[in-house]
Scaffold this motif. Structure first.
Motif, PDB file in Angstrom:
ATOM      1  N   ALA A 210      91.688  72.114 121.748  1.00 47.52           N
ATOM      2  CA  ALA A 210      91.403  72.503 123.133  1.00 47.52           C
ATOM      3  C   ALA A 210      90.090  71.909 123.615  1.00 47.52           C
ATOM      4  CB  ALA A 210      91.357  74.025 123.249  1.00 47.52           C
ATOM      5  N   ALA A 211      89.092  71.839 122.721  1.00 49.81           N
ATOM      6  CA  ALA A 211      87.766  71.385 123.168  1.00 49.81           C
ATOM      7  C   ALA A 211      86.836  71.167 121.979  1.00 49.81           C
ATOM      8  CB  ALA A 211      87.148  72.427 124.104  1.00 49.81           C
ATOM      9  N   PHE A 212      85.781  70.394 122.247  1.00 53.34           N
ATOM     10  CA  PHE A 212      84.592  70.363 121.394  1.00 53.34           C
ATOM     11  C   PHE A 212      83.688  71.444 121.971  1.00 53.34           C
ATOM     12  CE2 PHE A 212      86.395  66.171 121.148  1.00 53.34           C
ATOM     13  CZ  PHE A 212      86.163  65.730 119.859  1.00 53.34           C
ATOM     14  N   ASN A 213      83.337  72.441 121.178  1.00 51.59           N
ATOM     15  CA  ASN A 213      82.660  73.604 121.750  1.00 51.59           C
ATOM     16  C   ASN A 213      81.681  74.184 120.742  1.00 51.59           C
ATOM     17  OD1 ASN A 213      81.973  76.130 122.848  1.00 51.59           O
ATOM     18  ND2 ASN A 213      83.963  76.348 123.829  1.00 51.59           N
ATOM     19  N   ALA A 214      80.413  74.210 121.114  1.00 43.89           N
ATOM     20  CA  ALA A 214      79.391  74.763 120.224  1.00 43.89           C
ATOM     21  C   ALA A 214      78.748  76.022 120.790  1.00 43.89           C
ATOM     22  CB  ALA A 214      78.309  73.716 119.961  1.00 43.89           C
ATOM     23  N   SER A 215      79.259  76.516 121.923  1.00 44.81           N
ATOM     24  CA  SER A 215      78.610  77.678 122.536  1.00 44.81           C
ATOM     25  C   SER A 215      79.598  78.773 122.925  1.00 44.81           C
ATOM     26  CB  SER A 215      77.790  77.234 123.755  1.00 44.81           C
ATOM     27  OG  SER A 215      78.601  76.495 124.654  1.00 44.81           O
ATOM     28  N   SER A 216      80.516  78.492 123.842  1.00 41.62           N
ATOM     29  CA  SER A 216      81.376  79.552 124.376  1.00 41.62           C
ATOM     30  C   SER A 216      82.561  79.890 123.476  1.00 41.62           C
ATOM     31  CB  SER A 216      81.881  79.165 125.770  1.00 41.62           C
ATOM     32  OG  SER A 216      82.687  78.003 125.709  1.00 41.62           O
ATOM     33  N   TYR A 217      82.683  79.226 122.329  1.00 46.30           N
ATOM     34  CA  TYR A 217      83.825  79.522 121.462  1.00 46.30           C
ATOM     35  C   TYR A 217      83.791  80.957 120.934  1.00 46.30           C
ATOM     36  CZ  TYR A 217      81.120  78.753 117.081  1.00 46.30           C
ATOM     37  OH  TYR A 217      80.223  78.833 116.023  1.00 46.30           O
ATOM     38  N   ILE A 218      82.636  81.578 120.877  1.00 49.56           N
ATOM     39  CA  ILE A 218      82.550  82.978 120.452  1.00 49.56           C
ATOM     40  C   ILE A 218      83.339  83.847 121.426  1.00 49.56           C
ATOM     41  CG2 ILE A 218      81.015  84.933 119.999  1.00 49.56           C
ATOM     42  CD1 ILE A 218      78.792  82.926 119.414  1.00 49.56           C
ATOM     43  N   LYS A 219      83.104  83.653 122.724  1.00 47.73           N
ATOM     44  CA  LYS A 219      83.813  84.424 123.738  1.00 47.73           C
ATOM     45  C   LYS A 219      85.304  84.109 123.716  1.00 47.73           C
ATOM     46  CE  LYS A 219      84.024  85.288 128.714  1.00 47.73           C
ATOM     47  NZ  LYS A 219      83.461  84.949 130.045  1.00 47.73           N
ATOM     48  N   GLU A 220      85.653  82.833 123.552  1.00 47.00           N
ATOM     49  CA  GLU A 220      87.067  82.439 123.551  1.00 47.00           C
ATOM     50  C   GLU A 220      87.821  83.068 122.383  1.00 47.00           C
ATOM     51  OE1 GLU A 220      88.495  80.739 125.975  1.00 47.00           O
ATOM     52  OE2 GLU A 220      86.602  80.512 127.027  1.00 47.00           O
ATOM     53  N   LEU A 221      87.174  83.164 121.244  1.00 49.41           N
ATOM     54  CA  LEU A 221      87.771  83.867 120.103  1.00 49.41           C
ATOM     55  C   LEU A 221      87.940  85.352 120.405  1.00 49.41           C
ATOM     56  CD1 LEU A 221      86.021  82.530 116.852  1.00 49.41           C
ATOM     57  CD2 LEU A 221      88.485  82.611 117.246  1.00 49.41           C
ATOM     58  N   THR A 222      86.908  85.929 120.986  1.00 53.15           N
ATOM     59  CA  THR A 222      86.882  87.372 121.242  1.00 53.15           C
ATOM     60  C   THR A 222      87.999  87.812 122.189  1.00 53.15           C
ATOM     61  OG1 THR A 222      84.482  87.438 120.908  1.00 53.15           O
ATOM     62  CG2 THR A 222      85.466  89.265 122.112  1.00 53.15           C
ATOM     63  N   VAL A 223      88.266  87.024 123.221  1.00 50.94           N
ATOM     64  CA  VAL A 223      89.285  87.415 124.193  1.00 50.94           C
ATOM     65  C   VAL A 223      90.685  86.961 123.791  1.00 50.94           C
ATOM     66  CG1 VAL A 223      87.608  87.429 126.065  1.00 50.94           C
ATOM     67  CG2 VAL A 223      88.948  85.356 125.643  1.00 50.94           C
ATOM     68  N   GLY A 224      90.788  86.132 122.736  1.00 53.47           N
ATOM     69  CA  GLY A 224      92.098  85.714 122.247  1.00 53.47           C
ATOM     70  C   GLY A 224      92.618  84.424 122.837  1.00 53.47           C
ATOM     71  N   ASN A 225      91.784  83.699 123.604  1.00 49.05           N
ATOM     72  CA  ASN A 225      92.224  82.412 124.155  1.00 49.05           C
ATOM     73  C   ASN A 225      92.313  81.333 123.078  1.00 49.05           C
ATOM     74  OD1 ASN A 225      92.331  83.500 126.705  1.00 49.05           O
ATOM     75  ND2 ASN A 225      90.310  82.769 127.315  1.00 49.05           N
ATOM     76  N   ILE A 226      91.418  81.408 122.108  1.00 41.79           N
ATOM     77  CA  ILE A 226      91.379  80.461 120.991  1.00 41.79           C
ATOM     78  C   ILE A 226      91.716  81.215 119.712  1.00 41.79           C
ATOM     79  CG2 ILE A 226      89.825  79.012 119.603  1.00 41.79           C
ATOM     80  CD1 ILE A 226      90.723  77.727 122.234  1.00 41.79           C
ATOM     81  N   TRP A 227      92.508  80.581 118.850  1.00 45.34           N
ATOM     82  CA  TRP A 227      92.964  81.245 117.631  1.00 45.34           C
ATOM     83  C   TRP A 227      92.303  80.708 116.370  1.00 45.34           C
ATOM     84  CZ3 TRP A 227      98.851  80.426 118.977  1.00 45.34           C
ATOM     85  CH2 TRP A 227      99.164  81.172 120.124  1.00 45.34           C
ATOM     86  N   LEU A 228      91.723  79.523 116.447  1.00 49.03           N
ATOM     87  CA  LEU A 228      91.155  78.894 115.254  1.00 49.03           C
ATOM     88  C   LEU A 228      89.958  78.053 115.658  1.00 49.03           C
ATOM     89  CD1 LEU A 228      92.002  78.363 112.101  1.00 49.03           C
ATOM     90  CD2 LEU A 228      92.645  76.126 112.972  1.00 49.03           C
ATOM     91  N   VAL A 229      88.863  78.146 114.897  1.00 44.85           N
ATOM     92  CA  VAL A 229      87.675  77.357 115.214  1.00 44.85           C
ATOM     93  C   VAL A 229      87.047  76.769 113.965  1.00 44.85           C
ATOM     94  CG1 VAL A 229      87.131  78.791 117.233  1.00 44.85           C
ATOM     95  CG2 VAL A 229      86.012  79.279 115.042  1.00 44.85           C
ATOM     96  N   HIS A 230      86.390  75.664 114.177  1.00 47.47           N
ATOM     97  CA  HIS A 230      85.433  75.091 113.224  1.00 47.47           C
ATOM     98  C   HIS A 230      84.088  75.562 113.758  1.00 47.47           C
ATOM     99  CE1 HIS A 230      82.711  71.355 112.796  1.00 47.47           C
ATOM    100  NE2 HIS A 230      82.775  71.864 111.574  1.00 47.47           N
ATOM    101  N   GLY A 231      83.442  76.519 113.059  1.00 46.38           N
ATOM    102  CA  GLY A 231      82.247  77.118 113.635  1.00 46.38           C
ATOM    103  C   GLY A 231      81.300  77.684 112.604  1.00 46.38           C
ATOM    104  N   TYR A 232      80.261  78.351 113.099  1.00 48.47           N
ATOM    105  CA  TYR A 232      79.210  78.896 112.247  1.00 48.47           C
ATOM    106  C   TYR A 232      79.547  80.335 111.843  1.00 48.47           C
ATOM    107  CZ  TYR A 232      76.622  74.890 114.094  1.00 48.47           C
ATOM    108  OH  TYR A 232      76.227  73.622 114.449  1.00 48.47           O
ATOM    109  N   SER A 233      79.215  80.669 110.610  1.00 46.85           N
ATOM    110  CA  SER A 233      79.581  81.977 110.061  1.00 46.85           C
ATOM    111  C   SER A 233      79.025  83.130 110.890  1.00 46.85           C
ATOM    112  CB  SER A 233      79.108  82.092 108.604  1.00 46.85           C
ATOM    113  OG  SER A 233      77.717  81.808 108.487  1.00 46.85           O
ATOM    114  N   ASN A 234      77.787  83.009 111.374  1.00 48.95           N
ATOM    115  CA  ASN A 234      77.219  84.121 112.145  1.00 48.95           C
ATOM    116  C   ASN A 234      77.877  84.247 113.520  1.00 48.95           C
ATOM    117  OD1 ASN A 234      75.770  81.597 112.523  1.00 48.95           O
ATOM    118  ND2 ASN A 234      74.338  82.704 113.815  1.00 48.95           N
ATOM    119  N   ASP A 235      78.336  83.122 114.094  1.00 46.53           N
ATOM    120  CA  ASP A 235      79.056  83.188 115.367  1.00 46.53           C
ATOM    121  C   ASP A 235      80.410  83.882 115.190  1.00 46.53           C
ATOM    122  OD1 ASP A 235      77.037  81.911 116.719  1.00 46.53           O
ATOM    123  OD2 ASP A 235      78.002  79.944 116.715  1.00 46.53           O
ATOM    124  N   ILE A 236      81.077  83.572 114.102  1.00 48.35           N
ATOM    125  CA  ILE A 236      82.379  84.186 113.830  1.00 48.35           C
ATOM    126  C   ILE A 236      82.211  85.677 113.570  1.00 48.35           C
ATOM    127  CG2 ILE A 236      84.337  84.183 112.216  1.00 48.35           C
ATOM    128  CD1 ILE A 236      83.621  81.082 111.903  1.00 48.35           C
TER     129      ILE A 236
END
Length: 353
Positions: free
Chosen positions: A206-232
């Motif tokens: 869907a995107a290269f995302n280093a900031s808003s992916y936390i919100k996208e995960l939280t609301v269910g728009n995104i199901w899988l991320v390559h991200g930081y452990s504390n953000d997850i």
């Protein structure tokens, strides 16, 4: 009458002195609890003023452009290495850091600062896979490998529901690990293999995302991320607070991953080295250090902090990996100018495809 004037003069002098006791901290956003800052300010009758950055490259670029006067910075290891090489840091006076013994020796003498002449470990994060547990179960996918990020056979089920970090080093590192190489491999042939792997997977993301992916995960728009452990970790907390019907969990891929150790360092142009040492020693106290982990789920190199960390965090392997997992983790090393140019060219090719 004279003594009243004298007293007023003394009070004004003290207030002026305290007004000058300002610690300038350049830090990652949301990387220290407000109550910790307030307690330090009360303990030293001083103020802490913070500026923030979201990426090491952003911080290094700002300093290279002439930003000065920061007393303390909290960079990741490879950025510490770069700052040391530039001569931008002030050596520590370890006589002013009696709480330094609280740091687990496993996190001392890292390759970026072998004798810890300039840096004191603060916290660490892992770069791994975060996902919506219920959706991934529904799709019958496994999350123990970077394959789920890079292979079309899995991505077809996730098209448009995946984000990866908008970070040259981090994304290339994940691709290199999947290909069986070190995150610090600098062979241009291997980098091009990683580039091709990324370009093949890119249409499914869907995107290269280093900031808003936390919100996208939280609301269910995104199901899988390559991200930081504390953000997850934060995304899962937010999902629970919002009474979502899913949990956000993480997985350390079997091929390995990046561990980022952030450290406190003194910028050479800072004007309050004594106050900086007081802050570092304050943060080395176990209770103060534990507040950060309890707030954002960061890994913690402070042995004294463990007794104050909530059990559900201290027992989470994505926050405190076990020995077998630690063996598969690597810290990024700094690149030289030539390597940076090559990486920049490869990144441009990735973005333009």
């Amino acid at each position: 009458m004279i003594w009243r004037v004298l007293l007023l003069f003394i009070l004004l002098f003290i207030d002026a002195a305290h007004a000058d006791d300002v610690l300038h901290l350049y830090n990652w956003n949301n990387y220290i609890p407000a109550q910790t800052i307030a307690r330090f300010e009360a303990s030293c009758a001083c103020r802490v003023v913070q500026d923030y950055y979201s990426d090491n490259e952003e911080m290094l670029a700002k300093l290279a452009a002439g930003a000065s006067g920061y007393d303390l910075i909290v960079p990741t290891g490879n950025a510490v290495e770069s700052l040391i090489r530039q001569g931008a840091l002030r050596p520590l006076d370890k006589n002013l850091l009696p709480n330094l013994h609280n740091i687990d020796p496993a996190y001392l003498n890292a390759a970026f600062d072998p004798s810890n002449r300039y840096s004191v470990p603060y916290a660490y994060t892992l770069t791994l896979i975060g996902y919506n547990r219920e959706k991934i179960r529904e799709l019958d996918l496994t999350t123990d490998s970077w394959a789920i990020i890079f292979e079309p056979i899995y991505l077809k089920k996730l098209k448009g529901r995946v984000t990866v970090l908008d970070s040259q080093r981090e994304l290339l590192a994940a691709a290199l690990k999947y290909l069986g190489y070190s995150v610090n491999d600098v062979d241009e042939v291997h980098w091009k293999q990683a580039r091709d792997l990324i370009i093949r997977a890119k249409p499914y993301w869907a995107a290269f995302n280093a900031s808003s992916y936390i919100k996208e995960l939280t609301v269910g728009n995104i199901w899988l991320v390559h991200g930081y452990s504390n953000d997850i970790f934060q995304a899962d907390l937010d999902a629970q607070k919002a009474n979502r019907k899913f949990r956000i969990v993480s997985s350390i891929p079997k091929e390995g991953a990046v561990m980022a150790l952030d450290s406190m360092v003194l910028q050479k142009t800072g004007s309050h080295p004594d106050l900086s040492h007081r802050f570092i020693n304050f943060m080395l106290d176990g209770r103060n250090s534990a507040e950060l982990t309890n707030l954002i789920g960061s890994g913690n190199p402070n042995r004294d902090a463990l007794q104050y960390i909530r059990p559900e965090i201290s027992q989470n392997p994505a926050v405190f990996p076990n020995r077998a997992q630690q063996v598969r983790l690597e810290m990024l090393h700094d690149l030289n100018r030539h390597q940076r140019r090559i990486l920049s060219r490869i990144w441009t090719q990735i973005k333009l495809k």
